[in-house]
Design an enzyme around this catalytic site. Structure first.
Site, PDB file in Angstrom:
ATOM      1  N   TYR A 112       0.457  -1.514   0.251  1.00  0.00           N
ATOM      2  CA  TYR A 112       0.155   0.137   0.091  1.00  0.00           C
ATOM      3  C   TYR A 112       1.327   1.360  -0.462  1.00  0.00           C
ATOM      4  CZ  TYR A 112      -4.803  -2.006   1.060  1.00  0.00           C
ATOM      5  OH  TYR A 112      -5.979  -2.582   0.865  1.00  0.00           O
ATOM      6  N   LYS A 151       3.102 -15.272   2.849  1.00  0.00           N
ATOM      7  CA  LYS A 151       2.827 -15.752   1.558  1.00  0.00           C
ATOM      8  C   LYS A 151       4.893 -16.291   1.763  1.00  0.00           C
ATOM      9  CE  LYS A 151       2.050 -18.056  -2.450  1.00  0.00           C
ATOM     10  NZ  LYS A 151       0.903 -18.782  -2.722  1.00  0.00           N
ATOM     11  N   ASP A 155      -2.667 -17.922   0.813  1.00  0.00           N
ATOM     12  CA  ASP A 155      -3.803 -18.970   0.255  1.00  0.00           C
ATOM     13  C   ASP A 155      -4.585 -19.776   1.250  1.00  0.00           C
ATOM     14  OD1 ASP A 155      -1.050 -20.413  -0.270  1.00  0.00           O
ATOM     15  OD2 ASP A 155      -1.350 -20.386  -1.981  1.00  0.00           O
ATOM     16  N   ASP A 181      -6.426  -7.184   4.364  1.00  0.00           N
ATOM     17  CA  ASP A 181      -7.586  -5.970   3.644  1.00  0.00           C
ATOM     18  C   ASP A 181      -8.669  -6.867   2.443  1.00  0.00           C
ATOM     19  OD1 ASP A 181      -9.027  -3.846   2.546  1.00  0.00           O
ATOM     20  OD2 ASP A 181      -8.439  -4.992   0.122  1.00  0.00           O
TER      21      ASP A 181
HETATM   22  C1  IPM Z   1     -10.385  -0.797   4.147  1.00  0.00           C
HETATM   23  C2  IPM Z   1     -10.618  -0.747   2.601  1.00  0.00           C
HETATM   24  C3  IPM Z   1      -9.059   0.653   2.345  1.00  0.00           C
HETATM   25  C4  IPM Z   1      -8.181  -1.304   2.503  1.00  0.00           C
HETATM   26  C5  IPM Z   1      -9.890   0.860   0.885  1.00  0.00           C
HETATM   27  C6  IPM Z   1     -10.399   2.490   1.179  1.00  0.00           C
HETATM   28  C7  IPM Z   1      -8.572   2.390   0.811  1.00  0.00           C
HETATM   29  O1  IPM Z   1     -10.466  -1.294   1.669  1.00  0.00           O
HETATM   30  O2  IPM Z   1     -10.632   0.054   4.810  1.00  0.00           O
HETATM   31  O3  IPM Z   1     -10.950  -2.050   4.672  1.00  0.00           O
HETATM   32  O4  IPM Z   1      -8.038  -1.190   1.239  1.00  0.00           O
HETATM   33  O5  IPM Z   1      -7.864  -0.502   3.512  1.00  0.00           O
HETATM   34 MG    MG Z   2     -11.029  -3.556   2.318  1.00  0.00          MG
END
Ligand code: IPM
Ligand code: MG
Length: 356
Positions: A141, A186, A219, A243
């Site tokens: 990210y 992973k 996975d 996520d």
């Molecule tokens: C979450 C959301 C966020 C993330 C997005 C909106 C950036 O999906 O909080 O899970 O990917 O962290």
């Molecule tokens: Mg999310």
């Protein structure tokens, strides 16, 4: 006690669910004799429309100077042009980074009263109680990004320090629970995962000798979450795996609309938000499920204000309201009428005021 709470309603159903969360917090303040002050600020698409930036400096100041932040959701079709220079999601990611909120707690519990909502068999999901600890300010990210017409890259990097601190959060939580951590990675493919595995191993064995640790490839974890979800206690994972796995795990509870989260760092301020998105398809209709946000308010009471009794009261009120059959459309039984966001909040508030 006195507390100042910044409310970032955001986009889509965000304003509807945060309004419900604020009303619940106000009822807690009234019932338990606290004074909560609420300060509204802009984030996401709403902030882009007003100021051109998804996280205006005034919002950052409001979040830095309060005790806790309650957030709805960000994003929507209006701002999702892939060539757009600014996106609502950047506001949320920047806020997590700026406030140093590296640990995202996402509890996934099945409530017996809504077992029928999940597409999974009741016998598989009955009794699920998982605390997902997702690393929130590192990994793919936040690594370097680049893009040309024919190529793009998102770099995934982790430092030992980033892994250590989130592992400590997971270790502390495990000690209050069943003392079992499954760490997801992973490691058969990724260098970052091999570092992850060795750091987690070291921190747990040195600092949490009573916690049992198992490593699981992501996975396989995705599969085991559906096959034997009750076998998990704390699930520790890096940013993107967390996520993805938490959206999957939300189906164990029945609806994305039911799940809360807390994002914590070393500092004082925590950020509390439902794990669902802005749901533009139902925005403005008053039918969104406020439970994820209301349960996030309970986490706010617990983790930022230290009000455990108040937090437990809110959680019990949500469970009692659900078990009396009050359901928004996302969790309604086939052929049964559903009720709206405000009516659910009313029912929960009524219970907070009467049990107290
Ligand atoms: C979450 C959301 C966020 C993330 C997005 C909106 C950036 O999906 O909080 O899970 O990917 O962290
Ligand atoms: Mg999310």
């Amino acid at each position: 006690m006195k507390a100042r709470i910044t409310v970032l309603a955001g986009d889509g159903i965000g304003p509807e669910v945060t309004a419900a969360g604020v009303r619940v917090l106000e009822s807690v303040a009234g019932a338990f004799g606290h004074e909560f002050e609420f300060v509204d600020a802009l984030i996401g698409g709403a902030a882009i429309d007003a100021s051109g930036s998804p996280l205006p400096p005034r919002t950052v100041d409001a979040c830095r100077s309060c005790d806790a932040v309650l957030l709805g959701a960000v994003g929507g079709p209006k701002w999702s042009d892939p060539s757009a220079r600014v996106r609502p999601e950047q506001g949320l990611l920047e806020l997590r980074r700026t406030l140093g909120l590296f640990a995202n707690l996402r509890p996934v519990r099945t409530l017996e009263s809504v077992l029928d909502v999940s597409p999974l068999k009741a016998e598989v999901i009955s009794g699920v109680d998982i605390m997902v600890v997702r690393e929130l300010t590192g990994g793919i990210y936040f690594g370097r990004k680049s893009r040309t017409a024919l190529e793009a890259e998102d770099v995934c990097s982790y430092s030992a320090h980033e892994i250590e601190r989130v592992t400590r959060t997971a270790g502390r939580l495990a000690m209050q629970r069943k003392r079992r951590i499954v760490s997801v990675d992973k490691a058969n493919v990724l260098e970052t995962s091999r570092l992850w595995r060795s750091v987690v191993e070291r921190v747990i064995s040195e600092e949490f000798p009573d916690v049992s640790l198992e490593h699981m490839l992501v996975d396989a974890a995705a599969m085991h979450l559906l096959l034997r979800p009750t076998s998990f206690d704390v699930l520790l994972t890096e940013n993107m795996f967390g996520d993805i796995l938490t959206d999957e795990a939300s189906m164990l509870a029945g609806s994305l609309g039911l799940l809360p989260s807390a994002s914590l760092g070393d500092g004082r301020v925590g950020l509390y938000e439902p794990i669902h998105g802005s749901a533009p398809d139902i925005a403005g209709r008053g039918i969104a499920n406020p439970c994820g946000t209301i349960l996030s308010s309970a986490m706010l009471l617990r983790h930022s204000l230290g009000l455990e009794r108040e937090a437990a009261t809110v959680e019990a009120a949500v469970e009692s309201s659900l078990s009396s059959g009050l359901r928004t459309a996302d969790i309604a039984r086939k052929g049964q009428a559903s009720i709206g966001t405000e009516a659910v909040a009313d029912a929960i508030i009524e219970r907070i005021l009467t049990v107290h």
